[in-house]
Design an enzyme around this catalytic site. Structure first.
Site, PDB file in Angstrom:
ATOM      1  N   ASP A 638      20.409  31.663   4.554  1.00 44.35           N
ATOM      2  CA  ASP A 638      20.125  32.074   5.370  1.00 44.35           C
ATOM      3  C   ASP A 638      20.984  30.237   6.404  1.00 44.35           C
ATOM      4  O   ASP A 638      20.859  29.676   5.002  1.00 44.35           O
ATOM      5  CB  ASP A 638      18.715  31.712   5.964  1.00 44.35           C
ATOM      6  CG  ASP A 638      18.980  32.813   6.725  1.00 44.35           C
ATOM      7  OD1 ASP A 638      19.486  33.296   7.492  1.00 44.35           O
ATOM      8  OD2 ASP A 638      17.605  33.140   7.289  1.00 44.35           O
ATOM      9  N   GLU A 676      34.653  26.260   8.184  1.00 46.89           N
ATOM     10  CA  GLU A 676      34.634  27.132   6.569  1.00 46.89           C
ATOM     11  C   GLU A 676      32.447  27.115   6.066  1.00 46.89           C
ATOM     12  O   GLU A 676      32.318  26.445   5.540  1.00 46.89           O
ATOM     13  CB  GLU A 676      35.561  27.754   6.272  1.00 46.89           C
ATOM     14  CG  GLU A 676      36.644  28.657   7.017  1.00 46.89           C
ATOM     15  CD  GLU A 676      35.843  29.806   7.554  1.00 46.89           C
ATOM     16  OE1 GLU A 676      35.286  30.728   6.923  1.00 46.89           O
ATOM     17  OE2 GLU A 676      36.822  30.180   8.594  1.00 46.89           O
ATOM     18  N   ASP A 708      21.375  36.381   3.784  1.00 51.75           N
ATOM     19  CA  ASP A 708      20.871  36.615   5.607  1.00 51.75           C
ATOM     20  C   ASP A 708      21.676  35.875   6.015  1.00 51.75           C
ATOM     21  O   ASP A 708      22.600  35.212   6.049  1.00 51.75           O
ATOM     22  CB  ASP A 708      18.927  36.412   5.287  1.00 51.75           C
ATOM     23  CG  ASP A 708      18.425  37.262   6.220  1.00 51.75           C
ATOM     24  OD1 ASP A 708      19.260  38.003   7.248  1.00 51.75           O
ATOM     25  OD2 ASP A 708      17.423  36.807   6.049  1.00 51.75           O
ATOM     26  N   HIS A 842      15.305  30.189   4.903  1.00 47.66           N
ATOM     27  CA  HIS A 842      15.777  29.951   6.276  1.00 47.66           C
ATOM     28  C   HIS A 842      14.999  28.405   6.689  1.00 47.66           C
ATOM     29  O   HIS A 842      14.820  28.404   7.589  1.00 47.66           O
ATOM     30  CB  HIS A 842      15.049  31.319   6.769  1.00 47.66           C
ATOM     31  CG  HIS A 842      14.772  31.164   8.279  1.00 47.66           C
ATOM     32  ND1 HIS A 842      15.336  30.888   8.865  1.00 47.66           N
ATOM     33  CD2 HIS A 842      12.834  30.650   8.963  1.00 47.66           C
ATOM     34  CE1 HIS A 842      14.678  30.915  10.408  1.00 47.66           C
ATOM     35  NE2 HIS A 842      12.822  30.638   9.823  1.00 47.66           N
TER      36      HIS A 842
END
Lengths: 867, 378
Positions: A638, A676, A708, A842
């Site tokens: 994430d 990147e 995600d 996350h």
């Protein structure tokens, strides 16, 4: 509440809810961060939104066909203008059209549906778009001889032949769409200009578009937008709102406008309109009003910082035209009397400009100006930053402070969080509007189109509930609540880490709370199987340096964990402690705000949760579910974007280390602007495999990545860059190493909603509901899972899109595994919205992005220290 | 737009800054700024650019457009709709914008009673028969206080390269100054108007005798009052078709006024409450630094004060006070906020507007707010 609430409260970067921030690897937007001096130099065009833009500028009128438009689909300039460009939105493929990943995945080409579970009758917020039988859209090219330049003249000349063309048409100056086919492929007609000049018009059929062609889809959306405008709905951003009955929350000067978000797309079986209720939060105060009230609340020297903190990242709405901008910076050196260079080369001050152009008097001449980095392209050229005057801009959405205001959110949620039946009713109103409005109906009839008046109903499946395994015990939980905190309360954990040697740090004022904590921990840990000694209790002054000094002095190599009781939720202290203990001195730590423990009636429950959390941080394991798949490594990724400082983005990377998926390896990638993400991810995957090997003495034969943090329109980048990088990375591991790879894109923010029919009414579908028919996309291997339960409002399903898969796993198995993983997040004894690795990733990215700003020490990498 | 565009092309050599069409619109805008008409109609409004500019003029309450081509009007008519911002802070004035599809050769009662009628680059597009009816419709029937007519000055044409016959293929004629002025004077005389001539687009130096590129006649009715009796004999049948109508939210509308007042009252009350509570806390801090006792003290002192004085306080004082968990903020105090005063005008009006919308004390003299909220959660 424990960590969960805390993380949520502190958690959301400002503006993420309202904005459409580009997330993920591909398009990190540049944020304007330098402060140019007061007077804007001509070479730096800082333009206020100009009149000519509003009116489509003469430049654009002159020759739509001369300007190359960066658009893949065969729709010419004028039509784009109708759809998105006129709103100031950069043309982006929000729906990831044209990313066709399913065809490359051999075993789902025929069928991508699962079969396990019990059938359930569902309704979704979709309406079928139906067209007349044999319907087609006819696309014509219109040529003029002699060449006519002005678009209006071209229209006028063409429509002299209305008897040929008919009343229903869409024409942008060179391309004509008709719902009917003309007699000949090429038709030549003659028109006379009013001064007698003869013009030959050649109407050439260039395309006969079936209802499902991409051009048609775009055409439907254009027509639909026309309809919404006809219904007098106000467009803000991408959605439409009804300004006539706003809900007002005067305490905070908030207005909530009810509205709709909608899009027409080709879904599994048919073309459908997906419509959902959307609420726009507007504020009847200008940015300047807001600055003034902030000025009275904070000390002078903190004022600018406070403004930046509250405003940057917010979306503002201009008073004089219907445009939204994101505030990227505040320029305190500039004011409305500064000048800028207009398109015609003349120099004008903002005050004069707004007075002359919009009759807007700027009264406060000392206000700073807002800077918005324009995301719009003019032709191929990127336009410069836009300067906006606070007095002329309204605030929209919520500030972070408001989000943290419990009472306000409570007031708000009453209006925005609709239970299933009310939501369905509100969505139905959109179709009602459409059916009732005569001119809308006429327009649709003329095109031969109509919408189903009922919401789509179909059958989904509810997969079997999981059993929670905890050190030899097996628990069932009530699937309706998707929570097992009660059931597992007194059971021993899979793996309990002892608290032999730990520090408890508190301020003098919180001495009692520290003791309460200790007593309660002694109460709850034995049943969990956690061995615990009395903590080394250390009293500190309530200053950051004091905490840090104590940490430096008291931590020994034997310290298991450090517990800090903080006297307030001030972020700086928390950040400093976390930073020190995650990087310089890698020791798990637990911070708790004293107030959390101050209510006697909830203390025991909270301490139980804290004990579990501490155990995880030290490398303990709580529970598991049955994972039949062997030798599989599950990865979660994430991203966190620092929208405030705009400095860097952080990708959290988490990978399972064992068969039961109870231990996780983690790393994160800090990437500065424009870099990147994928290079960093490669390194993460390599170390994860190395660690896996250390743990298991072999390499995984399957790797499943849950990705995600992918924004709308970024799927293409993922498919074309990130996946090949993963494959590349696997090649470097060993010659004969050829694991099967599955990459699944996880999306939480979708407009799809499901309702379960029960009795006469509608309810939220139960956790475990899987949908892989009707509302999925034919070109993808995708499905929805409702994994969590919500107490109020409508549950939001999570969308999973398998973009790469050499696993040959049946869709059923991928769906089941995904659902199982939603049970494995240790900070919540229940099922969550996303697979645990995504939530872990996350949490990690968030901690690093908010507090640590550096890659944490790898010594911690096999523990859930970031919970 | 194309007529603007055409001119732009021809005037390639002679460059007008700002462009000539903008100068014409600016001329009208300046005129509006000077005479402050309430009702303005633009005949031949085309893509509504002028109307769009005029909608920002605060004096205008009724804005109407008329054109023979509905599709041109429709193209950009949505720019005349209210914006979200107009709803967020409704304006003082009311504004209604209407677009009609029809011809200046026909009479329609919807065009009666205007203060200003503009015909920018219109007459040269009229067929002879239409031009004949034009004065009777505009000056005789509509009979506005003021009429502005602009048209190309053909004497300027030699300076425009590429112009052989007319500046625009749809022009039926282009007049020199003498032709325009004689037509204008004639018309003015017939319908009791005075006319003054001016223009925009000054000729280059040395060529001053050709006059402005665009010539403009400003007509003013001589006897503004006479229009009333004449109206009885006027036809009432509608000849135009309404294409678009937008009513802007305005404080003149009770609904918007009430919303604005309630919202402002609540906000003001919140601000007063907050500063009152902050004040009380800091007062207490001076006396006592012990945090646990502070709250108790605060509570007690507040209670003492309020129990003894409550009745009188509500009746007489305009100062807010705390009683237990309730903060009383007298309406008089709220009314003294400049914004509230401006919105309501009178205290009675304020009371009337917030009845039933805001929680008041039993005698209706103060807004009550709870202090509870603040101490919980957060």
């Amino acid at each position: 509440m424990t960590g969960r609430a805390r993380a949520r409260a502190r958690g959301r970067p400002p503006g993420q809810e309202t904005a459409v921030p580009p997330v993920g690897a591909a398009s990190v937007q540049q944020t304007f961060s330098s402060h140019p001096s007061g007077h804007r130099q001509p070479q730096q065009p800082c333009l206020p939104p100009s009149l000519s833009e509003e009116f489509g500028g003469r430049g654009r009128q002159r020759g739509p066909q001369n300007v190359p438009k960066p658009l893949g689909l065969q729709i010419s300039a004028g039509f784009q203008e109708l759809s998105l460009a006129d709103r100031g939105g950069r043309r982006r493929d929000f729906h990831d059209l044209g990313v066709n990943t399913r065809q490359a995945i051999e075993h789902v080409r025929e069928s991508k549906t699962g079969s396990s579970g019990i059938m359930i009758k569902l309704i979704a917020n979709y309406f079928r778009l139906t067209s007349r039988p044999q319907w087609a859209l006819y696309q014509y090219h219109i040529g003029y001889n002699p060449e006519m330049e002005a678009r209006r003249l071209r229209s006028a000349l063409l429509f002299q032949h209305e008897e040929l063309i008919g009343k229903t048409h869409a024409f942008d100056g060179s391309i004509l769409f008709l719902p009917k086919k003309l007699g000949n492929k090429v038709t030549e007609v003659f028109s006379k200009t009013r001064n007698g000049e003869d013009v030959k018009i050649t109407i050439t059929l260039t395309n006969e578009l079936p209802p499902t062609s991409p051009t048609c889809l775009q055409f439907y959306n254009i027509i639909f937008r026309r309809l919404l405008k006809m219904m007098n709905l106000q467009q803000i951003g991408r959605n439409y709102y009804n300004p006539n009955d706003p809900v007002s929350i005067p305490n905070h000067r908030l207005l909530v406008w009810p509205g709709f978000t909608s899009s027409i797309l080709q879904y599994e079986e048919s073309i459908m309109l997906c419509a959902d209720v959307s609420h726009k939060i507007l504020r009847s105060e200008t940015v300047l009003d807001f600055m003034y009230s902030l000025y009275y609340q904070v000390e002078e020297q903190r004022f600018r910082d406070a403004c930046a903190k509250e405003l940057i990242g917010l979306i503002i709405l201009t008073k004089y035209n219907n445009r939204t901008y994101r505030v990227d910076d505040i320029d305190w050196d500039a004011n409305p009397q500064c000048t800028f260079r207009r398109a015609d080369g003349s120099e004008i001050s903002y005050v004069d400009y707004y007075r002359r152009q919009y009759n807007q008097e700027i009264t406060d001449l000392n206000q700073p100006v807002l800077i918005s980095q324009s995301r719009r392209r003019r032709g191929s050229m990127m336009s410069g930053p836009v300067v906006l005057i606070p007095e002329l801009c309204y605030l929209t959405g919520l500030t972070e402070k408001m989000r943290n205001d419990f009472n306000m959110m409570k007031d708000l949620v009453v209006h925005t969080r609709l239970p299933p039946e009310r939501r369905q009713h509100e969505i139905g109103r959109l179709i009602d509007y459409i059916q009732k409005d005569d001119s809308v109906q006429k327009e649709l009839r003329d095109w031969g189109l109509s919408f189903d008046s009922n919401l789509l109903s179909f059958t989904g499946r509810v997969v079997q509930a999981e059993k929670i395994l905890q050190a030899g015990n097996v628990f069932d939980y009530n699937p309706q609540f998707a929570d097992w905190s009660r059931e597992t309360r007194v059971a021993p954990l899979i793996s309990a880490k002892p608290l032999d040697n730990w520090l408890l740090i508190y301020t003098r004022r919180n001495y009692d709370i520290a003791n309460t904590l200790l007593q309660n921990l002694f109460k709850v840990t034995p049943s969990m199987g956690i061995r615990m000694n009395k903590a080394t209790m250390i009293e500190v002054d309530d200053r950051t340096e004091a905490y840090l000094r104590v940490l430096q002095q008291s931590i020994t190599p034997d310290t298991n964990i450090v517990f800090c009781i903080l006297s307030s939720s001030r972020k700086d202290k928390y950040d400093a402690i976390k930073k020190y203990l995650c990087t310089d001195c890698p020791i798990p730590s637990q911070c708790v705000v004293a107030r959390t423990l101050s209510k006697p009636q909830t203390t025991l429950a909270i301490v139980t949760k804290i004990a579990l959390q501490m155990n995880c941080k030290m490398g303990g394991e709580l529970w598991s579910v049955e994972i039949p798949l062997k030798q599989v490594m599950v990865v979660g990724i994430d991203c966190y974007h620092d929208s405030l400082a705009g400095k860097q983005s952080i990708a959290g990377f988490v990978a399972s280390l064992n068969q039961t998926m109870t231990r996780w390896f983690s790393r994160c990638v800090l990437q500065s602007r424009g870099q990147e993400l994928v290079d960093g991810l490669k390194a993460c995957l390599q170390t994860a495999l190395r660690d896996w090997f250390k743990w298991n003495k072999y390499l995984p034969s399957r790797i499943i990545v849950y990705r995600d943090g992918v924004g709308d329109g970024q799927l293409n980048t993922l498919v074309n860059y990130e996946v090949p990088q993963f494959l590349d990375c696997l090649k470097t591991v060993g010659k004969d190493y050829n694991p099967r790879l599955t990459v699944i894109v996880v999306k939480k923010r979708v407009n799809t909603r499901f309702f379960a029919q029960s009795g006469g009414g509608l309810k939220n579908p139960p956790p475990g509901t899987v949908v892989d028919v009707e509302v999925t996309r034919p070109e993808w291997y995708d499905f929805f899972i409702v994994s969590q339960a919500v107490r109020n409002g409508c549950v939001a399903p999570t969308h999973y899109n398998v973009i790469y898969d050499t696993s040959k796993l049946k869709p059923d198995h991928v769906q089941r595994l995904t659902y199982k993983l939603c049970h494995m997040y240790y900070n919540w004894s229940g099922v969550i919205r996303v697979p645990a690795p995504c939530q872990y990733a996350h949490k990690l990215a968030f901690l690093v992005g908010q507090s640590i700003h550096r890659e944490p020490n790898l010594l911690l990498s096999d523990r859930l220290y970031y919970l | 737009m194309d007529k603007n565009f055409q001119e732009e092309q021809f005037t390639g050599m002679i460059k007008f800054t700002p462009p000539l069409y903008k100068q014409r619109y600016q001329f009208v805008k300046d005129l509006v700024g000077k005479y402050k008409p309430k009702k303005v109609a633009d005949l031949g409004c085309a893509d509504c650019t002028l109307l769009w500019m005029l909608k920002f003029c605060n004096c205008i309450e009724v804005l109407a457009g008329l054109d023979t081509c509905a599709s041109v009007m429709k193209e950009k008519m949505h720019t005349l709709s209210p914006l979200p911002g107009d709803y967020l802070q409704p304006a003082e004035r009311s504004l209604t914008v209407t677009l009609h599809h029809g011809s200046v050769a026909h009479k329609d009662p919807c065009m009666l009673g205007f203060d200003l009628v503009t015909c920018i680059e219109l007459i040269e597009h009229l067929e002879e028969s239409e031009l004949e009816k034009f004065p009777e419709v505009v000056f005789g029937f509509m009979a506005p206080t003021m009429v502005v007519i602009s048209t190309p000055n053909s004497e300027f044409n030699p300076l425009l390269p590429g112009v052989t016959v007319f500046r625009h293929p749809d022009h039926k004629f282009e007049w020199d100054r003498a032709q325009f002025q004689s037509w204008a004077l004639d018309t003015a005389k017939r319908y009791d108007y005075t006319v003054e001539f001016t223009g925009v687009g000054s000729p280059p130096t040395g060529m001053e005798d050709v006059g402005f590129c665009t010539q403009i006649g400003v007509f003013v009715k001589k006897y503004p009052q006479t229009s009333k009796p004449a109206q009885s004999e006027k036809p009432t049948e509608a000849a135009y078709e309404t294409v678009f109508k937008a009513v802007y939210p305005s404080l003149k509308d009770e609904k918007y006024l009430q919303n604005a007042v309630v919202s402002e009252v609540m906000f003001t009350a919140q601000v007063i409450k907050q500063s009152l509570l902050d004040h009380l806390v800091s007062e207490q801090e001076k006396y006592n630094d012990n945090p646990t006792e502070r709250k108790f003290q605060l509570q007690r002192s507040v209670n003492c004060f309020s129990e003894d004085l409550e009745t009188q306080a509500v009746e007489k004082s305009t100062e807010p006070f705390v009683n237990g968990n309730v903060v009383y903020i007298p309406l008089k105090k709220i009314f003294s906020s400049p914004k509230v005063t401006r919105l309501c005008g009178t205290f009675e009006k304020l009371c009337k507007l917030i009845t039933g919308k805001v929680t008041l004390s039993t005698d209706g003299s103060a807004v009550i707010l709870n202090t509870e909220h603040e101490n919980e959660e957060n």
